[in-house]
Write a protein that holds these residues in place. Structure first.
Motif, PDB file in Angstrom:
ATOM      1  N   LEU A 213       0.803  -1.267  -0.008  1.00 30.53           N
ATOM      2  CA  LEU A 213       0.014   0.152   0.068  1.00 30.53           C
ATOM      3  C   LEU A 213       0.851   1.284  -0.031  1.00 30.53           C
ATOM      4  N   GLN A 214       1.949   1.143   0.886  1.00 31.07           N
ATOM      5  CA  GLN A 214       2.908   2.468   0.827  1.00 31.07           C
ATOM      6  C   GLN A 214       3.576   2.602  -0.668  1.00 31.07           C
ATOM      7  N   ARG A 215       3.770   1.645  -1.196  1.00 27.57           N
ATOM      8  CA  ARG A 215       4.642   1.789  -2.407  1.00 27.57           C
ATOM      9  C   ARG A 215       3.660   1.979  -3.653  1.00 27.57           C
ATOM     10  N   ALA A 216       2.356   1.644  -3.436  1.00 27.16           N
ATOM     11  CA  ALA A 216       1.426   2.011  -4.479  1.00 27.16           C
ATOM     12  C   ALA A 216       0.389   3.224  -4.340  1.00 27.16           C
ATOM     13  N   SER A 217       0.828   3.908  -3.140  1.00 30.44           N
ATOM     14  CA  SER A 217      -0.013   4.975  -2.725  1.00 30.44           C
ATOM     15  C   SER A 217      -0.035   6.225  -3.609  1.00 30.44           C
ATOM     16  N   GLY A 218       0.787   6.324  -4.501  1.00 31.53           N
ATOM     17  CA  GLY A 218       0.896   7.674  -5.516  1.00 31.53           C
ATOM     18  C   GLY A 218      -0.046   7.250  -6.602  1.00 31.53           C
ATOM     19  N   THR A 219      -0.305   5.957  -6.869  1.00 26.52           N
ATOM     20  CA  THR A 219      -1.047   5.658  -8.155  1.00 26.52           C
ATOM     21  C   THR A 219      -2.554   4.777  -8.144  1.00 26.52           C
ATOM     22  N   LEU A 220      -2.803   4.358  -6.919  1.00 28.83           N
ATOM     23  CA  LEU A 220      -3.559   3.243  -6.845  1.00 28.83           C
ATOM     24  C   LEU A 220      -4.989   3.868  -6.624  1.00 28.83           C
ATOM     25  N   LYS A 221      -6.094   3.569  -7.831  1.00 29.66           N
ATOM     26  CA  LYS A 221      -7.140   4.264  -7.547  1.00 29.66           C
ATOM     27  C   LYS A 221      -8.416   3.208  -7.264  1.00 29.66           C
ATOM     28  N   SER A 243      -4.622   5.241   4.498  1.00 28.51           N
ATOM     29  CA  SER A 243      -5.242   6.716   4.475  1.00 28.51           C
ATOM     30  C   SER A 243      -4.347   7.632   3.601  1.00 28.51           C
ATOM     31  N   HIS A 244      -2.774   7.138   3.140  1.00 28.04           N
ATOM     32  CA  HIS A 244      -1.957   7.912   2.365  1.00 28.04           C
ATOM     33  C   HIS A 244      -2.294   7.623   0.893  1.00 28.04           C
ATOM     34  N   CYS A 245      -3.186   6.670   0.471  1.00 24.60           N
ATOM     35  CA  CYS A 245      -3.449   6.374  -0.866  1.00 24.60           C
ATOM     36  C   CYS A 245      -4.217   7.519  -1.401  1.00 24.60           C
ATOM     37  N   LEU A 246      -3.935   8.538  -1.820  1.00 27.34           N
ATOM     38  CA  LEU A 246      -4.609   9.873  -1.999  1.00 27.34           C
ATOM     39  C   LEU A 246      -5.199   9.757  -3.527  1.00 27.34           C
ATOM     40  N   CYS A 247      -4.985   8.729  -4.156  1.00 23.56           N
ATOM     41  CA  CYS A 247      -5.650   8.611  -5.493  1.00 23.56           C
ATOM     42  C   CYS A 247      -6.919   7.779  -5.540  1.00 23.56           C
ATOM     43  N   LEU A 248      -6.967   7.126  -4.464  1.00 22.75           N
ATOM     44  CA  LEU A 248      -8.042   5.868  -4.304  1.00 22.75           C
ATOM     45  C   LEU A 248      -9.503   6.518  -4.587  1.00 22.75           C
ATOM     46  N   ARG A 249     -10.058   5.942  -5.384  1.00 19.96           N
ATOM     47  CA  ARG A 249     -11.423   6.498  -5.725  1.00 19.96           C
ATOM     48  C   ARG A 249     -12.549   5.205  -5.214  1.00 19.96           C
TER      49      ARG A 249
END
Length: 328
Positions: A213-221, A243-249
């Motif tokens: 999750l930490q490594r994917a946090s910048g892209t994961l939607k 909560s750091h996955c800012l792109c998550l939809r």
């Protein structure tokens, strides 16, 4: 006395339209240039079964997406230029047949496999499959639902393009080792959609999943982790990374044994994610007389949970975030 007439199905409107079009081969050939691409695949099967060879040959170079099943679908391949396909879905086939097909493609963007027959004793077919995947430099979406990959994921990731965006590994029997390898892979930092449903390993593999999750946090939607044996303690540990996955939809974590206090904590952590619009959550344990048993759900308790979550969302002005559930 009246004799009852046999009632035969008339077919769907699409089937009737295809039959009508194929009844006049010359008109069909002229119509192909105007025919929407979405109608090419539904037209392939009746054209094949009706032995309309000229129509099949004319359609082949224009077809970019194809869905095949065992039997008549495989095939049609003799009329098809596989180099023109960029979206391919194959269902109910043996892995050796998939290899034969994928080996002919050159520019696949999306590959979806479902219910592919493969056993651990057929290593040569799996090795051939990896060889084929290694040549798909344009691949962005890979769906391997129900392909048994336990302790083999490292071999798969080794041949996949690092920029792959969509990975569906549901029902793949993943192990702690597999999740660890995925969290360390080059693909982890590019993923936009990840489906790990029905891999019941996270009760022991939460640390590598936290890293993932930490490594994917910048892209994961889009993330799906339904029925993964996520418990209160595991989910609580994962919340900071989530909560750091800012792109998550979209987040779906249904059918996991979670209590109401932890579910409320999840909501409190996730409301800060402004891109997150849809959450599919598990029914809390207290709503069941016996968890995960059909017919044991207390609908009144569930209604109270739904009302409480709705009130919490309104209190933080996140009416744009939809929370729904799948009940057992």
């Amino acid at each position: 006395m009246f004799k009852k007439m046999d009632q035969k199905p008339t077919g769907t409107l699409l089937e009737l339209a295809a039959k009508s079009l194929l009844s006049n081969e010359l008109a069909a050939l002229h119509a192909l240039d105007e025919l929407p691409r979405d109608l090419f695949v539904p037209l392939f099967v009746p054209a094949f079964l009706g032995r309309h060879k000229e129509i099949l040959k004319a359609m082949a170079p224009k077809t970019e997406a194809l869905r095949l099943k065992a039997g008549p679908g495989l095939s049609m391949l003799q009329f098809l230029d596989a180099r023109c396909i960029d979206h391919l879905q194959v269902d109910l086939c043996h892995l050796r047949d998939v290899n034969t097909l994928v080996a002919q493609t050159a520019h696949l963007y999306s590959l979806h496999l479902s219910n592919i027959r493969f056993t651990c004793f057929e290593q040569r077919h799996f090795q051939a499959f990896l060889h084929c995947l290694g040549k798909l430099d344009s691949l962005q979406e890979l769906d391997l639902s129900a392909l048994y990959l336990r302790d083999r994921l490292h071999r798969l990731l080794r041949v996949l393009p690092p920029q792959i965006e969509t990975l569906n590994l549901s029902f793949c029997g993943l192990s702690y080792k597999d999740i660890t390898i995925l969290s360390q892979s080059s693909q982890a930092t590019h993923l936009k959609q990840l489906n790990l449903n029905h891999n019941q390993v996270f009760s022991e593999a939460y640390e590598p999943f936290q890293t993932l999750l930490q490594r994917a946090s910048g892209t994961l939607k889009h993330l799906e982790i339904n029925n993964c044996l996520l418990t209160d303690s595991t989910l609580s540990v994962l919340l900071p990374a989530l909560s750091h996955c800012l792109c998550l939809r979209v987040l779906s974590f249904a059918f996991n044994p979670i209590t109401m206090p932890v579910l409320m904590s999840v909501l409190q952590h996730l409301t800060s994610l402004m891109e997150l619009k849809h959450v599919i959550y598990p029914v809390p344990l207290h709503c069941y007389r016996q968890w995960d048993v059909p017919g044991s759900l207390d609908r009144q308790q569930l209604a109270e949970v739904q009302a409480q979550l709705k009130a919490m969302l309104q209190a933080v002005q996140r009416d744009d975030m939809l929370w729904t559930t799948h009940s057992v």
